[in-house]
Write a protein that holds these residues in place. Structure first.
Motif, PDB file in Angstrom:
ATOM      1  N   ILE A 175       0.474  -0.931   0.075  1.00 39.87           N
ATOM      2  CA  ILE A 175       0.275   0.573   0.002  1.00 39.87           C
ATOM      3  C   ILE A 175       1.379   0.967   0.242  1.00 39.87           C
ATOM      4  O   ILE A 175       0.920   2.226  -0.844  1.00 39.87           O
ATOM      5  CB  ILE A 175      -0.878   0.286   1.211  1.00 39.87           C
ATOM      6  CG1 ILE A 175      -2.306  -0.970   1.162  1.00 39.87           C
ATOM      7  CG2 ILE A 175      -2.035   0.954   1.203  1.00 39.87           C
ATOM      8  CD1 ILE A 175      -2.665  -0.822   2.214  1.00 39.87           C
ATOM      9  N   ILE A 176       1.693   0.646   0.070  1.00 37.21           N
ATOM     10  CA  ILE A 176       3.279   2.851   1.138  1.00 37.21           C
ATOM     11  C   ILE A 176       3.703   2.581  -0.410  1.00 37.21           C
ATOM     12  O   ILE A 176       3.674   3.866  -0.955  1.00 37.21           O
ATOM     13  CB  ILE A 176       3.738   2.624   1.645  1.00 37.21           C
ATOM     14  CG1 ILE A 176       2.678   2.323   3.669  1.00 37.21           C
ATOM     15  CG2 ILE A 176       4.475   3.539   2.235  1.00 37.21           C
ATOM     16  CD1 ILE A 176       1.971   3.557   3.862  1.00 37.21           C
ATOM     17  N   ALA A 177       3.927   1.740  -1.258  1.00 40.65           N
ATOM     18  CA  ALA A 177       4.975   1.516  -1.675  1.00 40.65           C
ATOM     19  C   ALA A 177       3.758   2.382  -3.255  1.00 40.65           C
ATOM     20  O   ALA A 177       4.657   3.033  -4.074  1.00 40.65           O
ATOM     21  CB  ALA A 177       4.898   0.342  -2.401  1.00 40.65           C
ATOM     22  N   ILE A 178       2.584   1.518  -3.405  1.00 40.29           N
ATOM     23  CA  ILE A 178       1.433   2.257  -4.557  1.00 40.29           C
ATOM     24  C   ILE A 178       1.308   3.723  -4.317  1.00 40.29           C
ATOM     25  O   ILE A 178       1.712   4.249  -5.645  1.00 40.29           O
ATOM     26  CB  ILE A 178       0.445   1.648  -4.587  1.00 40.29           C
ATOM     27  CG1 ILE A 178       0.383  -0.116  -4.463  1.00 40.29           C
ATOM     28  CG2 ILE A 178      -0.091   2.387  -5.048  1.00 40.29           C
ATOM     29  CD1 ILE A 178      -0.448  -0.650  -4.634  1.00 40.29           C
ATOM     30  N   THR A 179       1.211   3.886  -2.822  1.00 40.51           N
ATOM     31  CA  THR A 179       0.843   5.656  -3.056  1.00 40.51           C
ATOM     32  C   THR A 179       2.249   5.971  -2.936  1.00 40.51           C
ATOM     33  O   THR A 179       2.149   7.448  -3.547  1.00 40.51           O
ATOM     34  CB  THR A 179       0.880   5.366  -1.298  1.00 40.51           C
ATOM     35  OG1 THR A 179      -0.539   4.753  -1.084  1.00 40.51           O
ATOM     36  CG2 THR A 179       0.641   6.679  -1.011  1.00 40.51           C
ATOM     37  N   LEU A 180       3.666   5.960  -2.316  1.00 36.78           N
ATOM     38  CA  LEU A 180       4.632   6.271  -2.907  1.00 36.78           C
ATOM     39  C   LEU A 180       4.931   6.332  -4.122  1.00 36.78           C
ATOM     40  O   LEU A 180       5.008   7.851  -4.421  1.00 36.78           O
ATOM     41  CB  LEU A 180       6.243   5.688  -2.694  1.00 36.78           C
ATOM     42  CG  LEU A 180       7.140   5.936  -2.880  1.00 36.78           C
ATOM     43  CD1 LEU A 180       6.978   7.253  -2.239  1.00 36.78           C
ATOM     44  CD2 LEU A 180       8.692   5.345  -2.363  1.00 36.78           C
ATOM     45  N   GLY A 181       4.597   5.349  -5.436  1.00 36.86           N
ATOM     46  CA  GLY A 181       4.706   5.385  -6.593  1.00 36.86           C
ATOM     47  C   GLY A 181       3.964   6.553  -7.084  1.00 36.86           C
ATOM     48  O   GLY A 181       4.374   7.392  -8.113  1.00 36.86           O
ATOM     49  N   THR A 182       1.873   7.028  -6.509  1.00 36.35           N
ATOM     50  CA  THR A 182       1.720   7.970  -7.223  1.00 36.35           C
ATOM     51  C   THR A 182       1.999   9.336  -6.463  1.00 36.35           C
ATOM     52  O   THR A 182       1.816  10.212  -7.164  1.00 36.35           O
ATOM     53  CB  THR A 182      -0.036   7.917  -6.344  1.00 36.35           C
ATOM     54  OG1 THR A 182      -0.580   6.308  -6.491  1.00 36.35           O
ATOM     55  CG2 THR A 182      -0.637   8.576  -6.311  1.00 36.35           C
ATOM     56  N   VAL A 183       2.427   9.773  -5.688  1.00 33.18           N
ATOM     57  CA  VAL A 183       3.565  10.880  -5.174  1.00 33.18           C
ATOM     58  C   VAL A 183       4.546  11.306  -4.885  1.00 33.18           C
ATOM     59  O   VAL A 183       5.634  12.242  -5.007  1.00 33.18           O
ATOM     60  CB  VAL A 183       2.642  11.157  -3.466  1.00 33.18           C
ATOM     61  CG1 VAL A 183       1.353  11.283  -3.806  1.00 33.18           C
ATOM     62  CG2 VAL A 183       3.562  10.216  -2.669  1.00 33.18           C
ATOM     63  N   ALA A 184       5.271  10.322  -6.400  1.00 35.14           N
ATOM     64  CA  ALA A 184       6.661  10.762  -6.584  1.00 35.14           C
ATOM     65  C   ALA A 184       7.245  11.404  -7.383  1.00 35.14           C
ATOM     66  O   ALA A 184       8.125  11.389  -6.061  1.00 35.14           O
ATOM     67  CB  ALA A 184       6.994   9.525  -7.201  1.00 35.14           C
TER      68      ALA A 184
END
Length: 329
Positions: A175-184
């Motif tokens: 979940i955190i990795a997907i979120t980080l990809g969204t706000v990278a």
């Protein structure tokens, strides 16, 4: 002169105050815009992680199943605290990666996507990989432990809690990795705000729902004991629906693994991603085009997820078999 200087000073002060007021308005607008950006990115990240959330919810509800009724909420609370600690580790780690090694975000997402596909395929293959008597023995041990007053239930539950927290760590990392990809590409402050918001929402949301789900049977029994025929009917309906809800969550969670995991893998390979997009655009020309335009890319993502999950599972089983042989020798 003095009066002229005083007037000039007052005029300067008035000008400065106007400038301050103007800058305050600009800052307020920027803050509002930033808040809007954070809200939008949080919504996008929540949508992208919804599939993992469904699986997280199903898996954690299943982890608590088999626990005695008066121990369900303490177990959920213990796992919730473990989940909060997981996210206190994962959010700073994600921010460090996003700041100092942004190139690692896509590979980490790909690994996480492959793991989701593997876990989904393993769930489907479970009945072929595990003998029925193994599941029956595990279920019987839980029943005997709950029925035996001499058993220390807190100690018995420790393994269950540890397993649930380990599962939560893996899904939370995804979940955190997907979120980080969204706000990278967002500013650091917005990354912190969005990641923290998602971590809080997911923890409170998942374990609040898990607590509600595991107590559904108690609610049904309580309503069933009431004098009102309406209350009894609702209670009976809840008792009948609860097992189906758990099965539905499990199915939805497994499907979400392939959809989310496959989507991550497809997005990480530009050639495949463009092909899936082209297939979706072409399907828009079919009857009921808008529906197919949504379904086709998702179905293709799921197919990729199933294939990759099967390949990873085969590789894991092969490694286990080779290790077993080397240990035997």
């Amino acid at each position: 002169m003095a009066s002229g200087s005083l007037l000039a000073l007052l005029d300067d002060i008035a000008t400065i105050l106007d400038d301050v007021a103007l800058m305050t308005k600009v800052a307020a607008k920027k803050s509002a815009a930033m808040a809007d950006d954070v809200s939008v990115m949080t919504k996008v990240a929540a949508q992208k992680t919804a599939g993992v959330l469904g699986d997280d919810l199903a898996l954690n509800a299943q982890q608590v199943s088999g626990v005695r009724a008066d121990r369900e909420i303490p177990v959920v609370w213990a796992v919730c605290k473990g989940s909060a600690i997981n996210k206190l580790i994962l959010v700073p780690a994600a921010l460090l990666i996003g700041t100092f090694a942004p190139w690692a975000v896509t590979p980490l997402l790909m690994v996480g996507g492959a793991f989701l596909c593997f876990e989904g395929f393993e769930k489907i293959a479970h009945k072929f990989l595990h003998a029925p008597h193994e599941d029956a023995a595990e279920h019987e041990s839980r029943v005997l432990a709950n029925a035996n007053p001499a058993v220390d239930l807190v100690a018995f539950e420790k393994d269950k809690i540890k397993g649930a927290v380990r599962t939560d760590f893996i899904l939370s990392a995804e979940i955190i990795a997907i979120t980080l990809g969204t706000v990278a590409t967002a500013p650091f402050a917005q990354q912190v705000a969005v990641l923290s918001s998602i971590a809080l929402i997911m923890t409170v949301g998942v374990y609040g729902l898990v607590a509600g789900i595991v107590k559904l049977d108690d609610l049904g029994l309580w309503l069933n004991s009431k004098a009102s025929s309406v209350a009894r009917a609702i209670g009976s309906g809840i008792l009948r629906a609860a097992p189906w809800l758990m099965k539905g969550l499990s199915i939805a969670g497994t499907a979400a693994m392939f959809l989310v995991g496959g989507g991550i893998l497809v997005h990480g390979v530009p050639a495949v991603h463009h092909w899936v997009e082209a297939a979706g655009a072409a399907s828009a020309q079919w009857p009921v085009g808008p529906l197919w335009e949504v379904l086709v890319p998702n179905l293709l993502n799921a197919v990729v997820g199933i294939v990759v999950g099967g390949l990873v599972l085969a590789g894991v089983m092969l490694i286990k078999r080779l290790r077993g042989k080397s240990t035997a020798h």
